[in-house]
Design an enzyme around this catalytic site. Structure first.
Site, PDB file in Angstrom:
ATOM      1  N   SER A   1       0.867  -1.168   0.000  1.00  0.00           N
ATOM      2  CA  SER A   1       0.000   0.000   0.000  1.00  0.00           C
ATOM      3  C   SER A   1       0.911   1.228   0.000  1.00  0.00           C
ATOM      4  O   SER A   1       1.636   1.455   0.964  1.00  0.00           O
ATOM      5  CB  SER A   1      -0.892  -0.042   1.244  1.00  0.00           C
ATOM      6  OG  SER A   1      -1.683   1.113   1.331  1.00  0.00           O
TER       7      SER A   1
ATOM      8  N   LYS B   1      -1.079  -0.994  -4.389  1.00  0.00           N
ATOM      9  CA  LYS B   1      -2.238  -0.162  -4.045  1.00  0.00           C
ATOM     10  C   LYS B   1      -1.769   1.277  -3.934  1.00  0.00           C
ATOM     11  O   LYS B   1      -0.812   1.578  -3.222  1.00  0.00           O
ATOM     12  CB  LYS B   1      -2.834  -0.675  -2.738  1.00  0.00           C
ATOM     13  CG  LYS B   1      -3.824   0.232  -2.066  1.00  0.00           C
ATOM     14  CD  LYS B   1      -4.655  -0.573  -1.074  1.00  0.00           C
ATOM     15  CE  LYS B   1      -4.727   0.078   0.280  1.00  0.00           C
ATOM     16  NZ  LYS B   1      -5.548  -0.704   1.228  1.00  0.00           N
TER      17      LYS B   1
ATOM     18  N   LYS C   1      -2.666   5.053  -2.923  1.00  0.00           N
ATOM     19  CA  LYS C   1      -3.588   5.912  -2.168  1.00  0.00           C
ATOM     20  C   LYS C   1      -3.878   7.153  -3.004  1.00  0.00           C
ATOM     21  O   LYS C   1      -2.950   7.755  -3.575  1.00  0.00           O
ATOM     22  CB  LYS C   1      -2.963   6.301  -0.834  1.00  0.00           C
ATOM     23  CG  LYS C   1      -2.824   5.136   0.144  1.00  0.00           C
ATOM     24  CD  LYS C   1      -4.170   4.727   0.699  1.00  0.00           C
ATOM     25  CE  LYS C   1      -4.010   3.711   1.830  1.00  0.00           C
ATOM     26  NZ  LYS C   1      -5.320   3.324   2.400  1.00  0.00           N
TER      27      LYS C   1
ATOM     28  N   ASP D   1      -6.926   3.294  -3.605  1.00  0.00           N
ATOM     29  CA  ASP D   1      -7.709   3.355  -2.348  1.00  0.00           C
ATOM     30  C   ASP D   1      -7.894   4.821  -1.977  1.00  0.00           C
ATOM     31  O   ASP D   1      -6.929   5.551  -1.761  1.00  0.00           O
ATOM     32  CB  ASP D   1      -6.961   2.614  -1.233  1.00  0.00           C
ATOM     33  CG  ASP D   1      -7.759   2.547   0.074  1.00  0.00           C
ATOM     34  OD1 ASP D   1      -8.894   3.067   0.131  1.00  0.00           O
ATOM     35  OD2 ASP D   1      -7.226   1.954   1.046  1.00  0.00           O
TER      36      ASP D   1
ATOM     37  N   GLU E   1     -10.931   1.047  -4.010  1.00  0.00           N
ATOM     38  CA  GLU E   1     -11.263   0.743  -2.617  1.00  0.00           C
ATOM     39  C   GLU E   1     -11.904   1.956  -1.947  1.00  0.00           C
ATOM     40  O   GLU E   1     -11.349   3.063  -1.984  1.00  0.00           O
ATOM     41  CB  GLU E   1      -9.980   0.323  -1.888  1.00  0.00           C
ATOM     42  CG  GLU E   1     -10.197  -0.162  -0.459  1.00  0.00           C
ATOM     43  CD  GLU E   1      -8.895  -0.668   0.187  1.00  0.00           C
ATOM     44  OE1 GLU E   1      -7.931  -0.983  -0.553  1.00  0.00           O
ATOM     45  OE2 GLU E   1      -8.834  -0.740   1.424  1.00  0.00           O
TER      46      GLU E   1
ATOM     47  N   ASP F   1     -14.036  -1.277   2.185  1.00  0.00           N
ATOM     48  CA  ASP F   1     -13.164  -1.465   3.356  1.00  0.00           C
ATOM     49  C   ASP F   1     -13.938  -0.933   4.569  1.00  0.00           C
ATOM     50  O   ASP F   1     -14.676  -1.687   5.226  1.00  0.00           O
ATOM     51  CB  ASP F   1     -11.833  -0.722   3.098  1.00  0.00           C
ATOM     52  CG  ASP F   1     -10.894  -0.651   4.299  1.00  0.00           C
ATOM     53  OD1 ASP F   1     -11.279  -1.083   5.391  1.00  0.00           O
ATOM     54  OD2 ASP F   1      -9.756  -0.137   4.167  1.00  0.00           O
TER      55      ASP F   1
ATOM     56  N   LYS G   1     -10.502  -6.632   7.260  1.00  0.00           N
ATOM     57  CA  LYS G   1      -9.524  -6.347   8.313  1.00  0.00           C
ATOM     58  C   LYS G   1     -10.162  -6.864   9.587  1.00  0.00           C
ATOM     59  O   LYS G   1     -11.212  -6.350   9.992  1.00  0.00           O
ATOM     60  CB  LYS G   1      -9.286  -4.842   8.444  1.00  0.00           C
ATOM     61  CG  LYS G   1      -8.615  -4.199   7.239  1.00  0.00           C
ATOM     62  CD  LYS G   1      -8.442  -2.704   7.454  1.00  0.00           C
ATOM     63  CE  LYS G   1      -7.833  -2.059   6.217  1.00  0.00           C
ATOM     64  NZ  LYS G   1      -7.811  -0.589   6.318  1.00  0.00           N
TER      65      LYS G   1
ATOM     66  N   GLY H   1      -4.674  -4.155   5.803  1.00  0.00           N
ATOM     67  CA  GLY H   1      -3.720  -3.941   6.893  1.00  0.00           C
ATOM     68  C   GLY H   1      -3.944  -2.592   7.534  1.00  0.00           C
ATOM     69  O   GLY H   1      -4.577  -1.704   6.949  1.00  0.00           O
TER      70      GLY H   1
HETATM   71  O1  OSB Z   1      -7.431   1.991   4.032  1.00  0.00           O
HETATM   72  O2  OSB Z   1      -6.354   0.187   3.931  1.00  0.00           O
HETATM   73  C1  OSB Z   1      -6.471   1.315   4.402  1.00  0.00           C
HETATM   74  C2  OSB Z   1      -3.518   2.064   6.707  1.00  0.00           C
HETATM   75  C3  OSB Z   1      -4.138   2.826   7.668  1.00  0.00           C
HETATM   76  C4  OSB Z   1      -5.470   3.122   7.550  1.00  0.00           C
HETATM   77  C5  OSB Z   1      -6.189   2.652   6.446  1.00  0.00           C
HETATM   78  C6  OSB Z   1      -5.581   1.869   5.486  1.00  0.00           C
HETATM   79  C7  OSB Z   1      -4.211   1.607   5.603  1.00  0.00           C
HETATM   80  C8  OSB Z   1      -3.434   0.862   4.611  1.00  0.00           C
HETATM   81  C9  OSB Z   1      -2.186   0.185   5.118  1.00  0.00           C
HETATM   82  O3  OSB Z   1      -3.686   0.861   3.418  1.00  0.00           O
HETATM   83  C10 OSB Z   1      -1.945  -1.150   4.567  1.00  0.00           C
HETATM   84  C11 OSB Z   1      -0.822  -1.849   5.315  1.00  0.00           C
HETATM   85  O4  OSB Z   1      -0.956  -2.111   6.526  1.00  0.00           O
HETATM   86  O5  OSB Z   1       0.186  -2.146   4.680  1.00  0.00           O
HETATM   87 MG    MG Z   2      -8.564   0.936   2.668  1.00  0.00          MG
END
Ligand code: OSB
Ligand code: MG
Length: 373
Positions: free
Chosen positions: A138, A164, A166, A191, A216, A241, A265, A293
């Protein structure tokens, strides 16, 4: 019989190796609540609460979770006898709304204790079948599209099986397009962490032809209905999510066609029992799931890896190796990734599969509360 007689709650602080920016904020350090649970039989396991310092992902924070644990969740289970960890979820849900991350920390810990008590690897205790999990990375929001392309290039070279990206308004089309142009066949996804509304879909439509695996959580954190409207306008599958906090929300998603993939999660849905129920429901409805995660330490990561070993975890999970996040993790061995971009499910020992480095935890502890005998 499972009977937790003592829980030691600690807050540790772990600086991230690099800041992680999502549409709703930037994290530079994790404040993590870790639980050490002791059973009447002497079995001990550890678990982690995924709530962070600020309520910019979901409403819970580490401080609300701490309160919910001490005041409500721990008293519900301490000294109570459970014939199976699968019974803990219902005990925590009865007349006790929300606080799912707090509940999950204790519920998952009890699965960890049961794995120790019965001598099974956690993965196998819950019915996991995989020996390796495909790993995705991510990537936080970067300063420029070029910076993103370089991060993605390095990740692909390391073997990651999913990238992924952001996104947020203004940091979306140019970034994702640059990544797609640089890597025409790579498994890319985006995401948004709720950064868009239905009135503001032009960027999403502009990325709809870029061959993304999924978008996402583009819309609000607690929305399902509007995602259905958005899914009608997009050919890219939506993955929910934040909105999926229970089996019922997963059912809503499927019923309304509000998304076609689920990020599970365990911390977000109240733990393993709920995660497994969502997994099983998704499987019988042809919906692939993957394990998200929350920048977990090696303790929480152990639970994610075990969960992702279930058969319907069909897409790479956000289960990067320890070194992606920390200069040094709190477990031994640290989590590593194979050159093929997988993480091995620990199957050679009972429990969560890693040792918690107690001295390091003590060094990192900023508050501690012992509850029980
Ligand atoms: O939206 O998936 C998410 C981390 C903190 C809060 C939200 C998200 C995330 C990640 C981290 O995308 C993914 C990881 O732990 O590698
Ligand atoms: Mg997410």
């Amino acid at each position: 019989m499972l009977e937790i007689v003592r829980i030691t709650l600690r807050e540790i602080r772990l600086p991230l190796r690099e800041p992680f920016q999502i549409s709703s904020g930037t994290m530079t350090e994790r404040r993590i609540a870790v639980l050490e649970l002791q059973d009447a039989s002497g079995a001990v396991s550890w678990s982690e609460c995924v709530a962070d310092a600020a309520p910019n992902y979901l409403p819970e924070t580490i401080d609300t979770a701490w309160l919910a644990l001490v005041q409500w969740a721990i008293p519900r289970v301490l000294g109570q006898r459970f014939s199976a960890p699968g019974d803990v979820h219902a005990a925590l849900e009865r007349d006790f709304r929300g606080h799912l991350m707090a509940k999950a920390a204790i519920e998952m810990g009890m699965w960890g204790v049961e794995a120790e008590r019965t001598g099974l690897p956690l993965s196998r205790l819950i019915g996991g079948t995989r020996e390796e999990i495909d790993v995705g990375i991510s990537l936080g929001i970067q300063a420029t599209p070029e910076a993103l392309v370089e991060k993605a290039r390095a990740a692909l070279a390391e073997g990651y099986r999913k990238i992924k990206i952001k996104i947020k308004p203004g940091k979306d089309v140019a970034y994702v397009r640059a990544a797609r142009e640089a890597f025409p066949a790579a498994p890319l996804m985006a995401d948004a962490n709720n950064a868009y509304t239905l009135d503001d879909t032009s960027a999403l439509l502009a990325m709809d032809g870029l061959g993304l695996m999924m978008f996402e959580q583009p819309l609000a954190w607690d929305d399902v209905v509007r995602h259905a409207e958005l899914q009608r306008r997009l050919k890219t599958p939506i993955c929910l999510d934040e909105s999926i906090t229970s089996l019922e929300r997963a059912q809503d998603m499927v019923t309304l066609d509000a998304g076609r993939i689920i990020n599970i999660k365990p911390g977000r849905v109240g733990g393993f029992t709920s995660s497994i129920a969502i997994h099983d429901y998704a499987e019988s409805n042809g919906i692939p799931v993957w394990c998200g995660g929350m920048l977990e330490s090696g303790i929480g990561r152990a639970y994610n890896v075990a969960l992702a070993s279930l058969p319907n975890f069909l897409k790479p999970g956000d289960v990067s190796p320890s070194a992606r996040y920390w200069s040094r993790d709190v477990v031994t061995p640290e989590w590593t990734m194979t050159p093929a971009g997988t993480v091995r499910v620990p199957l050679d020992r009972p429990g969560i599969g890693v040792d918690v480095d107690r001295d390091r935890i003590e060094d990192l502890t900023v508050r501690k509360e012992v509850i029980g005998a």
